[in-house]
Design an enzyme around this catalytic site. Structure first.
Site, mmCIF file in Angstrom:
data_model
loop_
_atom_site.group_PDB
_atom_site.id
_atom_site.type_symbol
_atom_site.label_atom_id
_atom_site.label_comp_id
_atom_site.label_asym_id
_atom_site.label_seq_id
_atom_site.Cartn_x
_atom_site.Cartn_y
_atom_site.Cartn_z
ATOM 1 N N CYS A 105 0.814 -1.214 0.000
ATOM 2 C CA CYS A 105 0.000 0.000 0.000
ATOM 3 C C CYS A 105 0.852 1.271 0.000
ATOM 4 C CB CYS A 105 -0.945 -0.008 1.196
ATOM 5 S SG CYS A 105 -1.937 -1.513 1.259
ATOM 6 N N ASN A 140 -10.186 -0.755 0.659
ATOM 7 C CA ASN A 140 -8.728 -0.648 0.534
ATOM 8 C C ASN A 140 -8.289 -1.281 -0.786
ATOM 9 O OD1 ASN A 140 -5.959 -1.032 0.665
ATOM 10 N ND2 ASN A 140 -5.950 -1.666 2.806
ATOM 11 N N HIS A 174 -3.318 6.781 2.144
ATOM 12 C CA HIS A 174 -3.756 5.461 1.678
ATOM 13 C C HIS A 174 -5.100 5.160 2.346
ATOM 14 C CE1 HIS A 174 -4.190 1.309 0.979
ATOM 15 N NE2 HIS A 174 -3.827 0.932 2.191
HETATM 16 N N1 ACO Z 1 -17.748 -8.125 11.685
HETATM 17 C C1 ACO Z 1 -18.146 -8.214 12.974
HETATM 18 N N2 ACO Z 1 -17.293 -8.374 14.000
HETATM 19 C C2 ACO Z 1 -15.984 -8.438 13.700
HETATM 20 C C3 ACO Z 1 -15.496 -8.351 12.384
HETATM 21 C C4 ACO Z 1 -16.437 -8.204 11.355
HETATM 22 N N3 ACO Z 1 -16.087 -8.105 10.060
HETATM 23 N N4 ACO Z 1 -14.147 -8.438 12.400
HETATM 24 C C5 ACO Z 1 -13.792 -8.581 13.693
HETATM 25 N N5 ACO Z 1 -14.901 -8.594 14.468
HETATM 26 C C6 ACO Z 1 -14.974 -8.721 15.909
HETATM 27 C C7 ACO Z 1 -13.781 -9.448 16.500
HETATM 28 O O1 ACO Z 1 -13.965 -10.841 16.491
HETATM 29 C C8 ACO Z 1 -13.739 -8.895 17.894
HETATM 30 O O2 ACO Z 1 -14.701 -9.540 18.658
HETATM 31 P P1 ACO Z 1 -14.420 -9.889 20.215
HETATM 32 O O3 ACO Z 1 -14.224 -8.552 20.898
HETATM 33 O O4 ACO Z 1 -15.651 -10.597 20.632
HETATM 34 O O5 ACO Z 1 -13.192 -10.722 20.227
HETATM 35 C C9 ACO Z 1 -14.203 -7.444 17.720
HETATM 36 O O6 ACO Z 1 -14.930 -7.410 16.484
HETATM 37 C C10 ACO Z 1 -13.069 -6.454 17.640
HETATM 38 O O7 ACO Z 1 -12.101 -6.941 16.700
HETATM 39 P P2 ACO Z 1 -10.809 -6.144 16.340
HETATM 40 O O8 ACO Z 1 -9.998 -6.939 15.371
HETATM 41 O O9 ACO Z 1 -10.170 -5.683 17.611
HETATM 42 O O10 ACO Z 1 -11.457 -4.888 15.595
HETATM 43 P P3 ACO Z 1 -10.786 -3.526 15.178
HETATM 44 O O11 ACO Z 1 -11.550 -2.416 15.750
HETATM 45 O O12 ACO Z 1 -9.290 -3.565 15.395
HETATM 46 O O13 ACO Z 1 -11.019 -3.499 13.613
HETATM 47 C C11 ACO Z 1 -9.839 -3.779 11.544
HETATM 48 C C12 ACO Z 1 -10.436 -4.488 12.766
HETATM 49 C C13 ACO Z 1 -10.938 -3.092 10.797
HETATM 50 C C14 ACO Z 1 -9.199 -4.840 10.664
HETATM 51 C C15 ACO Z 1 -8.789 -2.743 12.015
HETATM 52 O O14 ACO Z 1 -7.943 -3.322 12.967
HETATM 53 C C16 ACO Z 1 -7.954 -2.175 10.888
HETATM 54 O O15 ACO Z 1 -8.449 -1.482 10.025
HETATM 55 N N6 ACO Z 1 -6.640 -2.407 10.949
HETATM 56 C C17 ACO Z 1 -5.719 -1.794 9.968
HETATM 57 C C18 ACO Z 1 -5.726 -2.476 8.638
HETATM 58 C C19 ACO Z 1 -4.868 -1.712 7.682
HETATM 59 O O16 ACO Z 1 -4.757 -0.514 7.757
HETATM 60 N N7 ACO Z 1 -4.206 -2.354 6.731
HETATM 61 C C20 ACO Z 1 -3.371 -1.506 5.877
HETATM 62 C C21 ACO Z 1 -2.533 -2.147 5.025
HETATM 63 S S1 ACO Z 1 -3.242 -3.395 4.017
HETATM 64 C C22 ACO Z 1 -1.923 -3.878 3.012
HETATM 65 O O17 ACO Z 1 -0.848 -3.378 3.073
HETATM 66 C C23 ACO Z 1 -2.139 -5.017 2.083
#
Ligand code: ACO
Length: 395
Positions: free
Chosen positions: A171, A351, A321
């Site tokens: 990215c 993304n 990004h």
């Molecule tokens: N739907 C519903 N619930 C979900 C989902 C979903 N799609 N995904 C996770 N949950 C649940 C989890 O199981 C967890 O439940 P629990 O509390 O009962 O265990 C809860 O939601 C919280 O999960 P987290 O993973 O802590 O959620 P978070 O707020 O961190 O969001 C996300 C996850 C969206 C992936 C976030 O962490 C994120 O955007 N991270 C950055 C990603 C990124 O920027 N990537 C960039 C580069 S990509 C590349 O280079 C190829």
């Protein structure tokens, strides 16, 4: 941890008035020497000895003169995803800002999207394919292991057989491509460089993993970077980093088949010939990547601003990004950039990796939001881990 942060040392601190010349780079003494530029990508069937190119003056500046983008037709909404994994629109919208994404289907290809985006950028720049000197395809998902850029050169019909190759930095790829273009222009005598960001991560997503499949979409965007005099220079400063240790948080590693095409399941005692290889699906620790992004992105933008001799208040547009709206908002808050100065189209496309910045830039330029002469702070971050930023002027 490696740090690549600007290849010429800034010689002057520049006033915050955006009407002044703000080339933040010293032009080396060799700049006025004529150099010969003879790199080509030759099609085998039409091979003929490359005509030697006219020597050119090494340019002192570069500017962004055209942009374009393309996305697949199929739109997948959050509700569509809720039919295949345990998720819902409310969670995805609130945690990511994403509502829809576009996914390649049927006869569509990433190369096709890249070509369409490039054609639009050339049209806006009023540059003919024959006048393109270099094509940089920024992608982590080429449709040929050996790289996709020469296929784009072929499809565009660039008769001069310009050099075309891929840049892989996930990215961060597009911002790295832009800076690479400026290096080729400033130091290599290239005049018209097409920088394309294109990715089809949907092909590497585990569609049973709700933690990742909700995030990604496919797309392409392109920018034409052109040589110009130092007064018109439009790349003011940049800053890049990588941290291989962070690879454990985000990767799609090589995967060996358990069977050997030639020898069957027993394989060979010698381990030769090797088994067929492919890549695994994207594996990500979202929380770690989120923390990484909100911490390093403001730092790298501050570093680029310092190299450009500019302040936060000089930023007309913040273009990050497009990974997560909470990351974009968090960085904007840290940099004190008002919401109405932040570009985001994440809700529509998710993304799209290396495509996300040029795709958002193209929409912002064509809608009249980003205007000629405005200053853009842009930053990429992602797998590698890699991250980096550049301060640019549009037009
Ligand atoms: N739907 C519903 N619930 C979900 C989902 C979903 N799609 N995904 C996770 N949950 C649940 C989890 O199981 C967890 O439940 P629990 O509390 O009962 O265990 C809860 O939601 C919280 O999960 P987290 O993973 O802590 O959620 P978070 O707020 O961190 O969001 C996300 C996850 C969206 C992936 C976030 O962490 C994120 O955007 N991270 C950055 C990603 C990124 O920027 N990537 C960039 C580069 S990509 C590349 O280079 C190829």
């Amino acid at each position: 941890m490696a740090n690549a942060s600007g290849f010429f040392t800034p010689t002057m601190r520049i006033s915050s008035s955006i009407n002044l010349n703000r080339s933040g780079f010293r032009c080396p003494d060799v700049i006025s020497k004529r150099i010969r530029c003879s790199s080509t990508s030759q099609g085998v069937e039409s091979f003929s000895p490359p005509e030697s190119r006219s020597p050119r003056l090494v340019s002192k500046g570069c500017k962004l003169v055209g942009c374009g983008s393309a996305v697949p037709h199929l739109q997948i909404s959050n509700d569509d995803l809720a039919k295949i994994v345990d998720t819902n629109d409310e969670w995805i919208s609130a945690r990511t800002g994403i509502r829809n994404r576009r996914i390649l289907t049927g006869n569509e290809s990433m190369t096709g999207l890249a070509v369409e985006a490039a054609q639009k950028a050339l049209e806006m720049a009023q540059v003919k394919p024959d006048d393109v000197d270099l094509i940089l395809l920024c992608t982590s998902t080429p449709e040929d292991l050996f790289g996709g850029a020469p296929q784009i050169q072929k499809a565009l019909g660039c008769k001069g057989n310009p050099l075309a190759f891929d840049i892989t930095a996930a990215c961060s790829g597009f911002v790295l491509g832009l800076v690479s273009a400026s290096c080729y222009i400033r130091g290599g005598g290239f005049k018209n460089v097409l920088v394309i960001g294109a990715d089809s991560l949907s092909r590497y997503v585990d569609w049973t993993d709700r933690g990742t499949c909700i995030l990604f979409g496919d797309g392409a965007g392109a920018v034409l970077v052109q040589a110009c005099d130092s007064e018109e220079d439009g790349l003011f400063g940049f800053d890049f980093h990588s941290d291989g240790d962070g690879n454990r948080h985000l990767n799609a590693g090589i995967k060996e088949s358990t069977t050997n095409d030639a020898l069957g399941t027993n394989g060979s005692a010698l381990g030769f010939p090797p088994n067929h290889s492919s890549f695994s699906c994207i594996k990500m620790n979202g929380t770690e990547v989120f923390r990484f992004a909100v911490s390093v992105v403001p730092q790298t933008i501050e570093a680029s601003l310092a190299k450009a001799g500019l302040n936060r208040s000089d930023i007309d547009w913040l273009l990050l990004h497009q990974a997560n709206q909470r990351i974009i908002d968090g960085v904007a808050t840290r940099l004190e950039v008002p919401k109405d100065r932040v570009i985001s189209n994440l809700a529509k496309y998710g993304n799209t990796s290396a495509a996300s910045i040029p795709l958002a830039l193209d929409e912002a330029v064509r809608s009249g939001k980003v205007k000629q002469g405005q200053t853009i702070a842009t930053a990429g971050f992602g797998a590698g881990l890699t991250w980096g930023s550049a301060i640019l002027r549009w037009g």
